[in-house]
Design an enzyme around this catalytic site. Structure first.
Site, PDB file in Angstrom:
ATOM      1  CB  SER A   1     -76.050  47.820  31.019  1.00  0.00           C
ATOM      2  OG  SER A   1     -75.756  47.442  32.451  1.00  0.00           O
TER       3      SER A   1
ATOM      4  CE1 TYR B   1     -77.210  53.150  32.821  1.00  0.00           C
ATOM      5  CE2 TYR B   1     -77.243  50.692  33.708  1.00  0.00           C
ATOM      6  CZ  TYR B   1     -76.674  51.580  33.090  1.00  0.00           C
ATOM      7  OH  TYR B   1     -75.265  51.518  32.261  1.00  0.00           O
TER       8      TYR B   1
END
Ligand SMILES: NC(=O)c1ccc[n+]([C@@H]2O[C@H](COP(=O)([O-])OP(=O)(O)OC[C@H]3O[C@@H](n4cnc5c(N)ncnc54)[C@H](O)[C@@H]3O)[C@@H](O)[C@H]2O)c1
Length: 258
Positions: A142, A155
């Site tokens: 990401s 995350y």
């Protein structure tokens, strides 16, 4: 459609929906046989019925990637049928939560799936690739792996871990002819984004325009990515067109983390 993956066998995790599903469709369109791994059995079965209508192009393998034994059994099963040429680590979870509010369970689940799961699958698959002296791994991390984001501490940390893990695997396994790269998407139109930001045009507009209160600068290309945009980048790195590219992190975020 080009046939860059004719006669290739690719494992895709998180294949039941979103980016993993788009990757699965793209690879099959280009000639691959895909082993689609996901914890979401029903959705996998639906996808398999749809995609196998004109002949066998994929097999659904329901597995929780955070369980080492299940992963090893799934990879054994696949390898008993066909040698795996490529692996796409797509499965992931996000629990949006402030750092103060994040629970130990959310932290553990995030790491068990995003990090340990990616390690288990990569370990099991690359073992076989080493014996054959070839293979390709692409991990979907990401842009939040390298840019801190509000309410996403677990995350962000997990994605930083898998991005670096993938580069380290590439560093060690280059001598076995194995390439390992990372694709780092930004905001992409999937269920994960909807759970975080909502599906409405107004919420997408906020991501595009940016939000000073959240320290987000916005998206210069003025749009949210579609899963197919990410799938194209994954397919490029998997393909022979990228045959001298390894340890690379390809950011696909419309410029959001310039
Ligand atoms: N959507 C975004 O904006 C975005 C941005 C950057 C990175 N990503 C990453 O892209 C990847 C795909 O995300 P998405 O947006 O398509 O999300 P999604 O939630 O639509 O899909 C994730 C898939 O992973 C599967 N999965 C979850 N836990 C699993 C487990 N334990 N074992 C096996 N499968 C499991 C889910 O069932 C689901 O099919 C993820 O790694 C995500 O972190 C997404």
């Amino acid at each position: 459609m080009r046939q860059r993956f004719a006669r290739k066998t690719i494992v895709v995790t998180g294949a039941a929906q979103g980016i993993g599903e788009a990757v699965t469709r793209q690879l099959i369109d280009e000639g691959a046989f895909v082993y689609a791994l996901d914890i979401h059995r029903e959705r996998l079965v639906q996808l398999s019925i749809e995609l196998n209508k004109a002949g066998p192009v994929m097999e659904a393998v329901a597995v929780d990637i955070s369980q080492r034994d299940s992963v090893d059994a799934a990879v054994d099963h696949i390898e008993s049928k066909r040698p795996i040429d490529g692996l796409v680590n797509g499965a992931g979870v996000l629990f949006p939560r402030s750092f103060e509010a994040v629970t130990e369970k959310e932290w553990a689940d995030t790491f068990n799936i995003n990090v340990h799961g990616t390690f288990f699958v990569s370990h099991s698959v690359t073992r076989r690739m080493i014996l054959r002296g070839c293979g390709v791994v692409v991990t979907i991390a990401s842009n939040a792996a390298a840019t801190p984001r509000m309410n996403m501490s677990a995350y962000c940390a997990s994605k930083a871990a898998v991005a670096m893990l993938t580069k380290c695997i590439g560093l060690e396994l280059g001598k076995h002819g194995i390439r390992c790269n990372v694709v780092s998407p930004g905001s992409t139109n999937t269920a994960m984004l909807a759970a975080m930001a909502g599906h409405t045009d107004e919420r997408h507009r906020k991501l595009i325009d940016g939000d000073q209160n959240l320290y987000r600068t916005g998206i210069p290309l003025q749009k949210i990515a579609e899963p197919e945009d990410i799938a194209k980048a994954v397919a490029f790195l998997l393909s022979d067109e990228a045959n001298h590219i390894t340890l690379h992190d390809l950011v696909v975020d419309g410029g959001a983390t310039f």
